[in-house]
Design a protein around this motif. Sequence first.
Motif: not given
Length: 525
Positions: A376-378
Amino acid sequence: MNQNNYPEIGGKSAKKALVLLVIVYIFNFVDRQILSVLAEDIKADLSISDSDLGFLFGTAFAVFYSIFGIPLGKLADVWSRKNLLSLGLASWSIMTALSGTAKTFTALSVYRFGVGIGESSASPASYSILSDYFSPKVRSTILSIYSSGVYLGAGIGLFLGGWILQLWTNAFPEPSNAPFGLKGWQAAFMLVGLPGVVLAFFTWNIEEPKRGASEGIETPEEPHPFKMMMKEFIGVSPFGLLYSQKPFKPLIKNILIGLLIFIICQQLTVVTGDLVQWTAFGLGAYFLACWIQSLQIREPATYEMIFGSRAFIFSTIGFPFISFVTYSMAAFGPAFYMRNHGINEGEVATILGLMTAFFGTVGVISGGVIGDKLREKYVNGRLYVGFGVILIAIPSGIAFLYEENLYLSYFYYAFFQVSTPMWVGIAPATASDLVMPRMRGIATAFYILMVSMLGLALGPYSVGKLSDIYFANGFSEAEALRTALALGLSVLVISAVALIGACYYLPKEEKTRLERAKLLGEKID
């Protein structure tokens, strides 16, 4: 059900299917793993070496698993996945039971070939069903829950195999007095194999989701699924090259590839003296080369989406070399503890079985959850989990192998078992994300093939061979096996380098997936 009479994405039917597929995967690995806890008795009874055990656990299974996995993966893309799964489950269960009738190394090898063929149907069909039943946002988590069957099955296989062996041997110390004259290891194969035939009746009733529904991509029905499968069977042989309008050049290239594989495997046979191992491995490598060549001719879009993706190739090298280590430990872990700490089959079955089932399951599920959260972030979030596995596996592996105190060794083994499965749900999710829905069966079959050839066919055999070499050079059996297992950890360097490559290419290739597919002629609504 929705308006088109297909089950709801992520609904009740999806959850039922997930539970049932986990159970199937448990049976899959019970039948696969049981050999390791029976290894010492089989070795003594059939008068074979550690490298022969590695061949039975790894290569004998892996080569046929790999070769048949490709056409059956194609069938999973175009036919009823639950029917394919059910037929495969029944066949590998029967072959496991028949392993209990083996009285020679050759006979047991043949039955292991059969187990490999049957089990090759399971994961392509299951990955495809689950990818269509659940949103891509939770794909790593779902495939990790499914993959928990690996460690539950491996643990249960150790537990059941060890206790059946010990109880049967205690009850019938003289095999001639046992039912049908069976020895303990033979009875264990039969008793764990037959229940899978019953389970196949339940999997036949799984409700199938609409292909491509989880991503809103329409996938047309294939009117001739078995014709497509036969093309894939032909595709794993040189005859697949005849589909080319100009077959001469591909055939010459194929002959040169075959000659190179023959020379390499012939030299390895000279060095090791293991004709069966390198003949089987060479055949597997050659058929893989044939399939890749023919896929380029028959399905250029699928070929380009898979082999035109550097991220796909790097990830299907990096993750399988982690399995080199895990399969080696799975094959020889029980023997390591019996030889180095003097414990019996019953204790190995109980302790390692429970630890593998619990800590392995925790590891594989947490790895999927962590991977999805990082994703979700990377963009490379899932791949970062692979680096974490490597960083924990090496010190924990060395620690449990060289710790003289048994209970401290179990403690380090628990760390090893939690960390090393964390990649298992990550890898197929990464493969699925880089191809189109209709290609997932083939893509995951290729991924599984790479795990089988690089991890399963090479790992247990290589460690077994190293153990034989050290033993022949004056090491005790216990120290020879310990040293071989420790050296096996060094292949994780290859995994780290390959995953760095995957991280470099993945962001761009995942972002351009649909665009690349359109340029290759794929219809995307």
